[in-house]
Motif scaffolding. Sequence first.
Motif, PDB file in Angstrom:
ATOM      1  N   GLY A   1      75.266  88.641  78.178  1.00 10.08           N
ATOM      2  CA  GLY A   1      75.397  87.227  76.672  1.00 10.08           C
ATOM      3  C   GLY A   1      74.230  89.081  75.629  1.00 10.08           C
ATOM      4  N   GLU A   2      75.336  88.436  74.009  1.00 11.40           N
ATOM      5  CA  GLU A   2      75.145  89.058  73.519  1.00 11.40           C
ATOM      6  C   GLU A   2      74.944  89.523  72.016  1.00 11.40           C
ATOM      7  N   GLU A   3      74.316  89.979  71.197  1.00 12.93           N
ATOM      8  CA  GLU A   3      72.974  89.821  70.458  1.00 12.93           C
ATOM      9  C   GLU A   3      74.543  90.012  68.996  1.00 12.93           C
ATOM     10  N   LEU A   4      74.545  89.712  68.186  1.00 12.69           N
ATOM     11  CA  LEU A   4      75.729  89.848  67.018  1.00 12.69           C
ATOM     12  C   LEU A   4      74.703  89.325  65.835  1.00 12.69           C
ATOM     13  N   LYS A   5      74.003  90.583  65.320  1.00 12.13           N
ATOM     14  CA  LYS A   5      74.015  89.224  63.323  1.00 12.13           C
ATOM     15  C   LYS A   5      74.409  90.325  63.057  1.00 12.13           C
ATOM     16  N   LEU A   6      74.594  90.146  61.841  1.00 10.43           N
ATOM     17  CA  LEU A   6      75.270  90.872  60.370  1.00 10.43           C
ATOM     18  C   LEU A   6      74.316  90.466  59.215  1.00 10.43           C
TER      19      LEU A   6
ATOM     20  N   VAL B   1      82.427  88.379  57.756  1.00  5.73           N
ATOM     21  CA  VAL B   1      82.391  87.241  57.812  1.00  5.73           C
ATOM     22  C   VAL B   1      83.752  86.913  58.496  1.00  5.73           C
ATOM     23  N   ILE B   2      85.108  87.530  57.738  1.00  2.00           N
ATOM     24  CA  ILE B   2      86.186  86.621  57.963  1.00  2.00           C
ATOM     25  C   ILE B   2      86.864  87.043  59.509  1.00  2.00           C
ATOM     26  N   ALA B   3      86.583  87.972  59.482  1.00  2.00           N
ATOM     27  CA  ALA B   3      87.130  89.209  60.640  1.00  2.00           C
ATOM     28  C   ALA B   3      86.552  87.732  61.957  1.00  2.00           C
ATOM     29  N   LEU B   4      85.112  88.003  62.171  1.00  3.47           N
ATOM     30  CA  LEU B   4      84.149  86.988  63.202  1.00  3.47           C
ATOM     31  C   LEU B   4      84.765  85.902  63.289  1.00  3.47           C
ATOM     32  N   LYS B   5      85.641  85.567  62.417  1.00  2.00           N
ATOM     33  CA  LYS B   5      85.854  83.968  62.109  1.00  2.00           C
ATOM     34  C   LYS B   5      86.765  83.839  62.876  1.00  2.00           C
ATOM     35  N   VAL B   6      87.652  84.634  62.487  1.00  2.00           N
ATOM     36  CA  VAL B   6      88.954  84.774  62.857  1.00  2.00           C
ATOM     37  C   VAL B   6      89.534  85.388  64.556  1.00  2.00           C
ATOM     38  N   LYS B   7      88.189  86.399  64.819  1.00  2.00           N
ATOM     39  CA  LYS B   7      88.045  86.229  66.661  1.00  2.00           C
ATOM     40  C   LYS B   7      87.417  84.890  67.520  1.00  2.00           C
ATOM     41  N   GLY B   8      86.682  84.003  66.682  1.00  2.00           N
ATOM     42  CA  GLY B   8      86.223  83.141  67.121  1.00  2.00           C
ATOM     43  C   GLY B   8      84.620  83.063  67.625  1.00  2.00           C
ATOM     44  N   VAL B   9      83.962  84.171  67.241  1.00  5.29           N
ATOM     45  CA  VAL B   9      82.900  85.012  67.809  1.00  5.29           C
ATOM     46  C   VAL B   9      81.921  84.767  66.974  1.00  5.29           C
ATOM     47  N   GLN B  10      80.950  84.136  67.870  1.00  2.00           N
ATOM     48  CA  GLN B  10      79.606  83.693  67.126  1.00  2.00           C
ATOM     49  C   GLN B  10      78.515  84.807  67.105  1.00  2.00           C
TER      50      GLN B  10
ATOM     51  N   HIS C   1      75.013  95.078  66.702  1.00  2.00           N
ATOM     52  CA  HIS C   1      75.464  94.922  67.812  1.00  2.00           C
ATOM     53  C   HIS C   1      74.880  95.042  69.192  1.00  2.00           C
ATOM     54  N   ASN C   2      74.285  94.604  69.895  1.00  2.00           N
ATOM     55  CA  ASN C   2      73.318  94.622  70.564  1.00  2.00           C
ATOM     56  C   ASN C   2      72.239  95.687  69.923  1.00  2.00           C
ATOM     57  N   GLY C   3      71.897  95.778  69.165  1.00  2.00           N
ATOM     58  CA  GLY C   3      70.588  96.391  68.869  1.00  2.00           C
ATOM     59  C   GLY C   3      71.592  98.246  67.796  1.00  2.00           C
ATOM     60  N   LYS C   4      72.742  98.144  67.988  1.00  2.00           N
ATOM     61  CA  LYS C   4      73.221  99.152  67.549  1.00  2.00           C
ATOM     62  C   LYS C   4      74.075  98.625  66.659  1.00  2.00           C
ATOM     63  N   PRO C   5      73.794  99.611  65.089  1.00  2.00           N
ATOM     64  CA  PRO C   5      74.342  98.716  63.947  1.00  2.00           C
ATOM     65  C   PRO C   5      75.439  99.525  63.844  1.00  2.00           C
TER      66      PRO C   5
ATOM     67  N   THR D   1      86.215  95.549  69.717  1.00  2.00           N
ATOM     68  CA  THR D   1      85.229  95.044  70.757  1.00  2.00           C
ATOM     69  C   THR D   1      86.368  93.604  71.676  1.00  2.00           C
ATOM     70  N   TRP D   2      86.714  92.546  70.774  1.00  2.00           N
ATOM     71  CA  TRP D   2      87.156  91.591  70.556  1.00  2.00           C
ATOM     72  C   TRP D   2      88.421  91.278  70.638  1.00  2.00           C
ATOM     73  N   LYS D   3      88.877  91.173  71.938  1.00  2.00           N
ATOM     74  CA  LYS D   3      90.763  92.137  71.653  1.00  2.00           C
ATOM     75  C   LYS D   3      91.515  90.553  71.215  1.00  2.00           C
ATOM     76  N   ASP D   4      91.220  88.722  71.467  1.00  2.00           N
ATOM     77  CA  ASP D   4      91.686  88.115  70.334  1.00  2.00           C
ATOM     78  C   ASP D   4      92.124  88.313  69.529  1.00  2.00           C
ATOM     79  N   ASN D   5      93.099  87.405  69.201  1.00  2.00           N
ATOM     80  CA  ASN D   5      93.735  87.938  67.576  1.00  2.00           C
ATOM     81  C   ASN D   5      93.307  89.248  66.746  1.00  2.00           C
ATOM     82  N   PRO D   6      94.235  89.612  67.490  1.00  2.00           N
ATOM     83  CA  PRO D   6      94.164  91.253  66.653  1.00  2.00           C
ATOM     84  C   PRO D   6      94.280  91.089  65.218  1.00  2.00           C
ATOM     85  N   ILE D   7      93.977  91.793  64.343  1.00  2.00           N
ATOM     86  CA  ILE D   7      94.199  91.852  62.689  1.00  2.00           C
ATOM     87  C   ILE D   7      94.558  92.907  62.364  1.00  2.00           C
ATOM     88  N   LEU D   8      94.606  94.293  63.560  1.00  2.00           N
ATOM     89  CA  LEU D   8      95.421  95.355  63.043  1.00  2.00           C
ATOM     90  C   LEU D   8      97.000  95.651  63.785  1.00  2.00           C
ATOM     91  N   PRO D   9      97.566  95.335  63.312  1.00  2.00           N
ATOM     92  CA  PRO D   9      99.177  95.903  64.321  1.00  2.00           C
ATOM     93  C   PRO D   9      98.423  96.873  66.185  1.00  2.00           C
TER      94      PRO D   9
END
Length: 226
Positions: A2-7, A20-29, A60-64, A78-86
Amino acid sequence: MGEELKLLGAWGSPFSWRVVIALKVKGVQYEYSEEDIFHNKSASLLKYNPVHKKVPVLVHNGKPILESQVILEYIDETWKDNPILPRDPYERAMARFRAKFLDEKCVLALWKSCMSLGPEREKACEEAHELLGTLEGELNGKKFFGGETIGFVDIVASFVGHWVGALQEAAGVDVLTEDKFPVLCKWAEEFRSCPIVKENLPPRDKMVAFFKAQREMITSFYKNKA
């Protein structure tokens, strides 16, 4: 696990929007918390970003994690799928360089070209045109700065792709125009048309009204000062 992620963000902030867009690209809740950064900063914002007291903050899990570009890199690592950096080290370094150029040079010059007054505005417009010309050259026949799909530089360049249009309309100026920068304008249109971008952009009319109010405040300040 379980992960806690807040923006912690603000609706009109291009820096919050990047995350927001980076998280959407990654499909992260994640959970989103809207901040009133001008009048009523939350206890969470003051706790997690006590020095600068600004958005965005990703918790992320209490760490800013602070600063939008740092957050984007953190998300990508942290989330490897759909990389945004080369993945290529040289291309990754160049993406960071271009993103730094955008934040340190372009954003401020474009803001000043729309919001400043008198000689300062003329100087800012000249600088903005030179910088936009550099960005035009960087695209170099590519659909996006990241190639065929949006990546790190495109997300950072979103201020140019969406916010500048609202700024220009609010200020009644033309800085980024199709006749002067056709490649960049085509990129901006393609960028805004991406479903993941289009579905999450702040409303243009609301942004124009916000920038008009800010410009009126600036104009009033200078008149009273004179």
